[in-house]
Design a protein around this motif. Structure first.
Motif, short mmCIF file in Angstrom:
data_model
loop_
_atom_site.label_atom_id
_atom_site.label_comp_id
_atom_site.label_asym_id
_atom_site.label_seq_id
_atom_site.Cartn_x
_atom_site.Cartn_y
_atom_site.Cartn_z
N UNK A 1 47.20 -26.08 3.98
CA UNK A 1 46.32 -26.32 3.28
C UNK A 1 45.20 -27.19 3.57
N UNK A 2 45.73 -28.12 4.18
CA UNK A 2 44.75 -29.10 4.92
C UNK A 2 43.67 -28.47 5.76
N UNK A 3 43.99 -27.43 6.63
CA UNK A 3 43.15 -26.75 7.59
C UNK A 3 42.27 -26.07 6.64
N UNK A 4 42.59 -25.38 5.57
CA UNK A 4 41.78 -24.55 4.93
C UNK A 4 40.66 -25.54 4.20
N UNK A 5 41.29 -26.81 3.92
CA UNK A 5 40.39 -27.70 3.15
C UNK A 5 39.56 -28.35 3.79
N UNK A 6 39.76 -28.75 5.03
CA UNK A 6 39.09 -29.76 5.94
C UNK A 6 38.29 -28.73 6.90
N UNK A 7 38.65 -27.49 7.21
CA UNK A 7 37.82 -26.77 8.21
C UNK A 7 37.47 -25.37 7.85
N UNK A 8 37.50 -25.43 6.30
CA UNK A 8 37.09 -23.82 5.84
C UNK A 8 37.89 -22.79 6.33
N UNK B 1 43.63 -19.67 6.28
CA UNK B 1 44.90 -19.41 6.45
C UNK B 1 45.53 -18.68 5.19
N UNK B 2 46.22 -17.79 5.28
CA UNK B 2 47.15 -17.23 3.87
C UNK B 2 48.52 -17.58 3.83
N UNK C 1 57.62 -25.26 12.55
CA UNK C 1 56.34 -24.43 12.38
C UNK C 1 56.60 -23.36 11.47
N UNK C 2 55.46 -22.34 11.61
CA UNK C 2 55.31 -21.12 10.65
C UNK C 2 55.41 -19.93 11.97
N UNK D 1 50.36 -9.01 11.90
CA UNK D 1 49.17 -9.23 12.81
C UNK D 1 47.95 -9.36 11.76
N UNK D 2 47.18 -10.47 12.17
CA UNK D 2 46.16 -10.55 11.11
C UNK D 2 45.24 -11.65 11.63
N UNK D 3 44.15 -11.92 11.47
CA UNK D 3 43.06 -13.07 11.62
C UNK D 3 42.90 -13.93 10.90
N UNK D 4 42.43 -15.15 11.28
CA UNK D 4 42.32 -16.13 10.29
C UNK D 4 40.80 -16.56 10.97
N UNK D 5 40.22 -17.07 10.01
CA UNK D 5 38.65 -17.69 10.60
C UNK D 5 38.50 -19.21 10.32
#
Ligand SMILES: C[S@@+](CC[C@H](N)C(=O)[O-])C[C@H]1O[C@@H](n2cnc3c(N)ncnc32)[C@H](O)[C@@H]1O
Length: 349
Positions: A229-236, A239-240, A260-261, A266-270
């Motif tokens: 959640x933090x990475x999505x918020x701070x770095x745009x 992550x799903x 961790x997780x 397989x998938x990508x995250x930007x």
């Protein structure tokens, strides 16, 4: 550097420079995501929500660590206070400073206590705990420092003999090389009569270790997922949560909990703010934290390599946790050789 006085007996000093901090956290995140096992720096865990979740974890029945440490401190705080003769209790990664109160009580009873100096990266938690300690200890001056214990130890105040505490097994979250650097820095900043007090979790039955990080209410999972959640918020980042499963398992080779997780598919995250597109394979891990568990001889050897001497080592009645009272080595003669612990561990395993 910013300073603020909230009330006369509390001073909050902010050593972090926000822009600087952000740049080094982003750098570390970029490097971590390119490591052999992808990982994000554990500092991401302790945003405001994460710090609250950590407090909840400390109350979970499975998470025995803070209660075992408290048992030791209740039994030994008076001896520690007598030996340390500290005018200041400095606490690194203090958080809510709950177990520190056992030390503050004892140092106050010893008649030497003047100041409490908690240091933490998490500003909100630190400000709240500084206020709470000031209210509970009317004769103590609280000098809270918002800073990083890997970067700002040199800025700790030196006016008067100090007891430097590092509680809650936080040392176990550092990798061996980070831990070595950290212990060497402690050795270099301790005066000969100053003590370092550290709480460490011990190697034990795997089922108990794994259950401590896989609690039945899923609070630890929420704590770890909050990093995404933090990475999505701070770095745009994109992550799903649904695409990852939580995993905390014992790594017998390193004797740490690997927390961790794991990508379910397989998938990508930007991650636009890092200019990064990240591919995850099915089943690929994303490490968020390690929690190293110690053996006495290993800890003593690591301390000795950093020119530190373990004067006392106390465990709780169940032998789950230990608190070590450490001093600087009197001389620099004959530093122990690095290989001996590994050999001994193999022999005793
Ligand atoms: C495992 S908790 C322990 C908290 C407290 N000492 C206890 O025993 O309950 C780790 C604490 O260290 C802080 N922390 C983590 N990394 C840090 C860093 N690099 N510098 C300063 N504080 C840090 C977190 O914000 C958190 O309060």
């Amino acid at each position: 550097m910013l300073s603020g006085v909230i009330e006369p007996r509390v001073r909050v000093e902010v050593l972090r420079d926000e822009a600087d901090d952000r740049a080094s956290l982003y750098d570390a995140t970029f490097r971590g995501l390119h490591a052999e096992v992808k990982e994000v720096p554990a500092v991401w865990l302790y945003d405001e929500r994460g710090s609250g979740l950590y407090e909840e974890i400390t109350r979970l029945p499975e998470y025995y660590l803070p209660r075992r440490e408290a048992e030791i401190l209740r039994d030994r705080a008076a001896v520690i206070a007598k030996r340390a003769q500290a005018r200041a209790l400095v606490e690194l990664g203090a958080g809510t400073a709950k177990n520190s109160r056992l030390l503050l009580d004892a140092i106050e009873a010893e008649g030497t206590l003047e100041r409490f100096v908690p240091l933490d990266v998490s500003e909100q938690v630190l400000r709240a705990s500084a206020q709470a300690i000031a209210a509970a200890y009317p004769r103590v001056f609280v000098h809270a420092i918002v800073g990083d214990f890997e970067r700002h130890l040199g800025a700790l105040p030196r006016n008067g003999r100090r007891l430097i505490a590092f509680l809650g097994s936080t040392i176990g979250n550092l990798y061996p090389d980070q831990r070595g650097r950290f212990l060497r820095t402690i050795a270099s900043m301790l005066a000969p009569d100053e003590a370092f007090l550290v709480g460490v979790d011990l190697v034990k039955d795997v089922a108990r270790l794994e259950s401590a990080y896989n609690d039945s209410r899923g609070v630890t999972e929420t704590f770890v997922r909050n990093v995404l959640t933090g990475l999505n918020r701070e770095l745009g980042a994109t992550f799903d949560q649904q695409r990852f499963v939580y995993e905390a398992r014992w790594d017998p080779d390193h004797e740490w909990m690997d927390i961790g997780l794991r990508a379910g598919q397989a998938h990508s995250v930007s991650i636009p703010r890092l200019e990064l597109d990240l591919a995850f394979e099915e089943g690929e891990p994303l490490r968020v934290e390690i929690s190293t568990k110690f053996r006495r001889e290993q800890f003593e050897l690591e301390a000795a390599r950093a020119r530190l001497r373990v004067e006392s080592w106390w465990t709780d009645s169940a032998g789950d946790f230990a608190v070590a009272l450490v001093f600087r080595h009197a001389s620099d003669d004959n530093p122990p050789r690095a290989v001996s612990f590994e050999r001994r561990r193999r022999r005793t395993a």
